[in-house]
Write a protein that holds these residues in place. Structure first.
Motif, PDB file in Angstrom:
ATOM      1  N   HIS A  86       0.842  -1.188   0.000  1.00 48.94           N
ATOM      2  CA  HIS A  86       0.000   0.000   0.000  1.00 48.94           C
ATOM      3  C   HIS A  86       0.880   1.242   0.000  1.00 48.94           C
ATOM      4  N   LEU A  87       1.013   1.845  -1.183  1.00 47.39           N
ATOM      5  CA  LEU A  87       1.808   3.065  -1.320  1.00 47.39           C
ATOM      6  C   LEU A  87       0.860   4.266  -1.313  1.00 47.39           C
ATOM      7  N   PRO A  88       1.388   5.475  -1.124  1.00 47.08           N
ATOM      8  CA  PRO A  88       0.486   6.629  -1.035  1.00 47.08           C
ATOM      9  C   PRO A  88      -0.423   6.779  -2.260  1.00 47.08           C
ATOM     10  N   ASP A  89       0.047   6.415  -3.432  1.00 48.79           N
ATOM     11  CA  ASP A  89      -0.770   6.659  -4.627  1.00 48.79           C
ATOM     12  C   ASP A  89      -1.480   5.417  -5.155  1.00 48.79           C
ATOM     13  N   ALA A  90      -1.151   4.238  -4.643  1.00 46.70           N
ATOM     14  CA  ALA A  90      -1.754   3.029  -5.214  1.00 46.70           C
ATOM     15  C   ALA A  90      -1.510   1.802  -4.348  1.00 46.70           C
ATOM     16  N   TYR A  91      -2.376   0.819  -4.549  1.00 55.02           N
ATOM     17  CA  TYR A  91      -2.097  -0.524  -4.042  1.00 55.02           C
ATOM     18  C   TYR A  91      -1.417  -1.266  -5.183  1.00 55.02           C
ATOM     19  N   GLU A  92      -0.204  -1.725  -4.949  1.00 52.95           N
ATOM     20  CA  GLU A  92       0.505  -2.487  -5.969  1.00 52.95           C
ATOM     21  C   GLU A  92       0.463  -3.967  -5.614  1.00 52.95           C
TER      22      GLU A  92
END
Ligand SMILES: Cc1cc2nc3c(=O)[nH]c(=O)nc-3n(C[C@H](O)[C@H](O)[C@H](O)COP(=O)(O)OP(=O)(O)OC[C@H]3O[C@@H](n4cnc5c(N)ncnc54)[C@H](O)[C@@H]3O)c2cc1C
Ligand SMILES: Cc1cc2nc3c(=O)[nH]c(=O)nc-3n(C[C@H](O)[C@H](O)[C@H](O)COP(=O)(O)OP(=O)(O)OC[C@H]3O[C@@H](n4cnc5c(N)ncnc54)[C@H](O)[C@@H]3O)c2cc1C
Lengths: 315, 262
Positions: B162-168
């Motif tokens: 879970h990154l600030p701009d997206a779930y990778e």
């Protein structure tokens, strides 16, 4: 001496911490901006120039695989003695890979950097912001990950239109493959890590963030939360402040209905002024508060909001 | 399934943590296994339990006290414990620590191949979060870091981060180094039986010579960074705590206005 700055941008818009990093880079050497991703707009280039970038080096590719981003940054900062990045989770990974390839020493979560006797020295706070530490990077090449809000961004006195160079970087085959990307909507208003004011609500809000949000809006700040609040699903995970969430260092932090567990404090204790509103006089948050109110946030916040509005109307 | 968990001994978060000559002061009674490493141990145990067979190794690098970290892992259910302890390691930076851990992991791997190394997402003292990446590079294994979900199947590990701009969602072949967040699972509590069993389980102790690391390549002298000054931050001055009797909201506002913050 060249000081390269890895520019943070979302949808092509330069993030404020990158302007802070360029300002810092100027005080250490000749700032060069590194841009990973689809080429920057003319406005973005002009902005980087205003903050002193002499060069903008572009690696035009989507680089979500850490190993790729590390190679691209390395290629674009080959001649730099200092590489500055914003201290984010992903950037820490990128610079770790780069450091292993170049032999550079790394300090992350730094609050400042300067060049003394040919070495980069950094300042930072550690142990939940209870200690100040100065670190010397012994190697010829230095990488520093700098926290947002630790340098005041200032435009450069001398500005030249930066030269834009696009680099072709041969990327290695990575073992990792990104099989899905589910975008998270950008935060409304200022991102938490960059906000000059953060108003946070915890379990004590009971899930109602109206007052917390109102105060944040009034003060031009972002909304934060404790882990318990995000676990309850009251507010999304992006808002979590703390050691496993976002570390913030705003000029003002207002904690509402947050007990002040060590994990939470570790992510906000270096804030300029800390205000706490909590029903429990023994809540540990009061130990680090400049101004604390023992009381209910449902009584205190509406009154505070009214008073600030009245003050503004009168002045 | 053979999984190794890297666990760090850290000073208690609630204790008065401090520095001596640029190094963290180590107090024997006042430390334990890094909290987030409980999530790493839990992830390893769950994988092995799901497969029905396998081993979990717990590995720590640190001074004499650090044995407490691997003992904790044994109590949680790890099969074997290894403690790399050598005076020459003191003062290592992330890269020195990663080199030592990697050498010990190679030694375990040479006995029978490991599938995974699992770590915490951060040690709550150094908090650099750099070690897992450094370890993956040192070993030449896949890097799957910051996982809030982990699945292993058919020789491949898949994580969600879970990154600030997206779930990778990231997939990579084994062997892999995986770092987990506290969202990955809920660590179990050690039960009485395991605590008793852990008492008699041996801890393998290795020196740098045992794992083939040149002492000159690690430790304070080889460190790329040196803490040259450390001082406690002064406590906040002029603190005010008021109890609300009906006017505290106004007082709060006036405080903010007075400081130019509202
Ligand atoms: C490995 C690990 C990592 C963690 N990382 C984080 C992290 O990054 N960030 C984080 O926040 N937590 C983190 N935690 C959790 C942390 O330990 C605490 O459990 C959490 O911060 C508590 O949240 P809280 O303050 O909202 O809730 P509580 O501790 O329950 O506090 C609620 C407070 O609200 C007060 N209150 C109740 N009603 C009112 C009212 N009407 N008005 C005013 N006050 C009121 C109460 O007096 C109480 O003090 C982590 C835990 C672990 C184990
Ligand atoms: C306050 C402080 C600041 C520091 N700053 C820097 C710095 O700027 N640059 C630098 O190069 N070094 C730095 N160090 C040294 C560095 O922290 C150590 O080398 C450490 O062992 C690895 O980094 P970490 O604790 O940040 O681990 P992290 O990368 O945060 O830890 C992630 C995981 O790695 C595993 N792990 C970490 N250490 C060990 C271990 N010893 N044994 C087993 N598993 C382990 C654990 O699973 C842990 O959860 C610092 C240390 C301290 C105490």
């Amino acid at each position: 001496m060249i000081a390269a700055v890895l520019v943070e941008h979302r949808d092509g818009v330069v993030a404020q911490p990158s302007l802070e990093a360029l300002t810092l880079a100027r005080s250490v050497g000749v700032p060069v901006a590194v841009w990973l991703g689809a080429s920057p707009s003319a406005e973005a280039v002009a902005l980087l120039g205003q903050y002193g970038a002499t060069d903008v080096r572009v690696v035009d590719a989507e680089l979500r695989v850490v190993a790729h981003a590390a190679d691209a940054l390395r290629a674009a900062s080959d001649d730099a003695e200092l590489v500055l990045v914003v201290s984010t989770f992903v950037n820490k990974e990128i610079v770790t890979r780069m450091a292993l390839a170049t032999g550079a020493g790394v300090v992350v979560d730094a609050a400042g950097a300067e060049r003394i006797d040919g070495h980069i020295e950094t300042t930072q706070t550690v142990f939940a912001a209870t200690w100040n530490v100065r670190t010397r990077i012994n190697t010829e090449r230095a990488i520093v990950a700098i926290r947002p809000n630790t340098t005041t961004a200032k435009v450069a006195d001398e500005r030249t239109a930066p030269t834009v160079t696009t680099l072709a970087v041969a990327l290695p085959t990575a073992r990792e493959a990104i099989v899905d990307i589910a975008r998270v909507a950008p935060p409304e208003g200022i991102p938490l890590a960059e906000a000059p004011v953060v108003v946070s609500g915890g379990r004590g809000t009971g899930g109602d963030y109206t007052l917390v949000r109102d105060l944040a809006d009034l003060l031009g700040g972002a909304v934060g939360a404790s882990r318990d609040a995000t676990d309850e699903g009251w507010i999304s995970h992006e808002h979590m402040v703390g050691q496993t969430g976002t570390t913030v260092t705003p000029a003002l932090y207002v904690a509402c209905g947050i007990s002040g567990a060590v994990h939470h404090r570790g992510g906000m204790q270096a804030s300029g002024t800390i205000v706490a509103v909590n029903m429990d006089p023994d809540a540990p948050i009061f130990d680090i508060a400049d101004f604390g109110v023992v009381g209910s946030l449902f009584d205190v916040l509406p009154q505070a909001i009214e008073r600030i509005k009245a003050h503004r109307a009168a002045s | 399934m053979r999984v190794l968990v890297a666990v760090k001994f850290v000073p208690d978060l609630q204790s008065q943590r401090s520095f001596t000559d640029g190094l963290v002061t180590r107090v024997a009674e006042d430390g334990s296994m890094n909290e987030l490493d409980e999530n790493a141990v839990e992830a390893a145990l769950q994988l092995v339990e799901a497969q029905g067979d396998g081993e979990v190794y717990a590995l720590t690098v640190g001074g004499p006290d650090a044995v407490a970290a691997v003992r904790k892992a044994l109590q949680l259910g790890a099969t074997y414990a290894i403690h790399v302890n050598d005076g020459a390691i003191a003062g290592s930076d992330v890269f020195g620590t990663a080199a030592v851990l990697a050498a010990a992991i190679r030694k375990v791997n040479a006995e029978a191949p490991l599938d995974l190394v699992i770590t915490g997402m951060a040690a709550l003292d150094g908090l650099t979060s750099m070690l897992p990446t450094a370890l993956a590079v040192e070993l030449g294994w896949s890097q799957l870091t910051f996982a809030s979900k982990l699945e292993v199947a058919a020789g491949e590990a898949t994580i969600v981060r879970h990154l600030p701009d997206a779930y990778e969602t990231v997939a990579a072949p084994l062997p892999a180094v995986v770092s987990v967040t506290d969202e990955a699972n809920k660590p179990r509590y050690p039960n009485f039986k395991l605590i008793m069993a852990a008492r008699t389980k041996p801890v393998t102790v290795w020196t740098l010579a045992d794992i083939g690391v040149d002492p000159a390549s690690v430790g304070a002298a080889a460190s790329r960074t040196t803490v040259i000054d450390a001082s406690p931050r002064p406590p906040r001055a002029d603190r005010t705590i008021v109890t609300d009797t009906g006017e505290a909201g106004t007082a709060l506002a006036d405080f903010l206005i007075g400081r130019g913050l509202a």
